[in-house]
Design a protein around this motif. Structure first.
Motif, short mmCIF file in Angstrom:
data_model
loop_
_atom_site.label_atom_id
_atom_site.label_comp_id
_atom_site.label_asym_id
_atom_site.label_seq_id
_atom_site.Cartn_x
_atom_site.Cartn_y
_atom_site.Cartn_z
N ILE A 130 14.89 5.65 -18.41
CA ILE A 130 14.04 6.83 -18.57
C ILE A 130 12.80 6.72 -17.68
O ILE A 130 12.44 7.67 -16.98
CB ILE A 130 13.65 7.01 -20.05
N GLU A 131 12.16 5.56 -17.71
CA GLU A 131 10.95 5.40 -16.89
C GLU A 131 11.27 5.53 -15.41
O GLU A 131 10.54 6.19 -14.66
CB GLU A 131 10.29 4.04 -17.19
N ARG A 132 12.40 4.96 -14.99
CA ARG A 132 12.78 5.04 -13.58
C ARG A 132 13.05 6.48 -13.15
O ARG A 132 12.58 6.96 -12.12
CB ARG A 132 14.01 4.16 -13.32
N GLU A 133 13.83 7.19 -13.97
CA GLU A 133 14.20 8.57 -13.63
C GLU A 133 12.97 9.49 -13.64
O GLU A 133 12.86 10.38 -12.79
CB GLU A 133 15.26 9.09 -14.60
N LEU A 134 12.09 9.29 -14.59
CA LEU A 134 10.90 10.14 -14.65
C LEU A 134 9.99 9.90 -13.44
O LEU A 134 9.41 10.84 -12.89
CB LEU A 134 10.14 9.92 -15.96
N HIS A 135 9.88 8.63 -13.02
CA HIS A 135 9.04 8.32 -11.86
C HIS A 135 9.57 8.96 -10.58
O HIS A 135 8.83 9.13 -9.62
CB HIS A 135 8.91 6.81 -11.67
N GLN A 136 10.87 9.28 -10.56
CA GLN A 136 11.45 9.89 -9.36
C GLN A 136 11.13 11.37 -9.24
O GLN A 136 11.38 11.98 -8.20
CB GLN A 136 12.97 9.67 -9.35
N ILE A 137 10.59 11.96 -10.29
CA ILE A 137 10.19 13.37 -10.22
C ILE A 137 8.88 13.46 -9.46
O ILE A 137 7.90 12.78 -9.81
CB ILE A 137 10.02 13.97 -11.64
N ASP A 138 8.87 14.29 -8.42
CA ASP A 138 7.66 14.47 -7.62
C ASP A 138 6.55 15.06 -8.49
O ASP A 138 6.73 16.12 -9.09
CB ASP A 138 8.00 15.41 -6.45
N GLY A 139 5.44 14.36 -8.59
CA GLY A 139 4.32 14.85 -9.38
C GLY A 139 4.08 14.06 -10.66
O GLY A 139 3.03 14.18 -11.28
N VAL A 140 5.07 13.23 -11.04
CA VAL A 140 4.88 12.41 -12.24
C VAL A 140 3.93 11.26 -11.89
O VAL A 140 4.14 10.53 -10.92
CB VAL A 140 6.23 11.88 -12.78
N VAL A 141 2.87 11.12 -12.68
CA VAL A 141 1.83 10.12 -12.42
C VAL A 141 2.15 8.83 -13.17
O VAL A 141 2.05 7.74 -12.61
CB VAL A 141 0.45 10.66 -12.85
N SER A 142 2.53 8.95 -14.44
CA SER A 142 2.90 7.76 -15.19
C SER A 142 3.88 8.14 -16.27
O SER A 142 3.86 9.26 -16.81
CB SER A 142 1.66 7.08 -15.79
N ALA A 143 4.76 7.20 -16.59
CA ALA A 143 5.78 7.42 -17.61
C ALA A 143 5.97 6.12 -18.37
O ALA A 143 6.21 5.08 -17.77
CB ALA A 143 7.10 7.85 -16.97
N SER A 144 5.84 6.19 -19.67
CA SER A 144 5.94 4.98 -20.49
C SER A 144 6.73 5.30 -21.75
O SER A 144 6.33 6.14 -22.55
CB SER A 144 4.53 4.50 -20.80
N ALA A 145 7.87 4.62 -21.90
CA ALA A 145 8.71 4.84 -23.08
C ALA A 145 8.63 3.63 -24.00
O ALA A 145 8.38 2.51 -23.55
CB ALA A 145 10.16 5.07 -22.65
N ASP A 146 8.81 3.87 -25.30
CA ASP A 146 8.73 2.81 -26.29
C ASP A 146 10.03 2.72 -27.07
O ASP A 146 10.48 3.70 -27.67
CB ASP A 146 7.55 3.07 -27.23
N GLU A 147 10.61 1.53 -27.04
CA GLU A 147 11.92 1.32 -27.67
C GLU A 147 11.86 1.52 -29.18
O GLU A 147 12.80 2.04 -29.79
CB GLU A 147 12.34 -0.12 -27.32
N LYS A 148 10.79 1.08 -29.82
CA LYS A 148 10.72 1.13 -31.29
C LYS A 148 10.43 2.52 -31.83
O LYS A 148 11.09 2.99 -32.75
CB LYS A 148 9.65 0.15 -31.79
N THR A 149 9.44 3.19 -31.25
CA THR A 149 9.06 4.51 -31.76
C THR A 149 9.92 5.61 -31.15
O THR A 149 9.94 6.73 -31.64
CB THR A 149 7.60 4.82 -31.44
N LYS A 150 10.62 5.31 -30.04
CA LYS A 150 11.41 6.28 -29.28
C LYS A 150 10.51 7.37 -28.67
O LYS A 150 10.95 8.48 -28.38
CB LYS A 150 12.53 6.91 -30.11
N ASN A 151 9.25 7.05 -28.52
CA ASN A 151 8.31 7.99 -27.92
C ASN A 151 8.17 7.72 -26.42
O ASN A 151 8.25 6.58 -25.97
CB ASN A 151 6.92 7.86 -28.55
N VAL A 152 7.93 8.81 -25.70
CA VAL A 152 7.66 8.71 -24.27
C VAL A 152 6.31 9.38 -24.02
O VAL A 152 6.08 10.50 -24.49
CB VAL A 152 8.75 9.42 -23.43
#
Ligand SMILES: [Cu+2]
Length: 68
Positions: A19-41
Motif C-alpha cells: 500500500i505504501e509503495r503504490e500510494l507513493h507512486q501517485i503523483d502528488g502524494v507527499v507521505s503515506a503510512s499504513a499500520d498493520e494493527k489498526t489497519k489505518n492509513v
C-alpha cells in the motif's frame, strides 16, 4: 490535504509495504503510512493527486478504503 482512513484488507506487513509503495507512486502524494494493527492509513497529498485517485488506486490493488 491529509486524511486517515481504514483499509480492512490489511493483514500483514506485506500489505502495509504494498500500500505504501503504490500510494507513493501517485503523483502528488507527499507521505503515506499504513499500520498493520489498526489497519489505518495516514496520507498527505497535494495536486495533482486527489482523494478520488487514491480511492481508485487502492481499489485496483484490492485494498479498498472502508466505506464510511
Ligand atoms: Cu498482507
Amino acid at each position: 490535504m491529509q486524511k486517515t482512513f481504514r483499509v480492512p484488507n490489511i493483514s500483514c506487513s506485506h500489505c502495509v509495504a504494498t500500500i505504501e509503495r503504490e500510494l507513493h507512486q501517485i503523483d502528488g502524494v507527499v507521505s503515506a503510512s499504513a499500520d498493520e494493527k489498526t489497519k489505518n492509513v495516514t496520507l498527505q497529498w497535494q495536486d495533482p493527486a486527489s482523494w478520488e485517485t487514491v480511492q481508485r488506486v487502492l481499489k485496483e490493488i484490492h485494498y479498498p478504503v472502508e466505506e464510511e
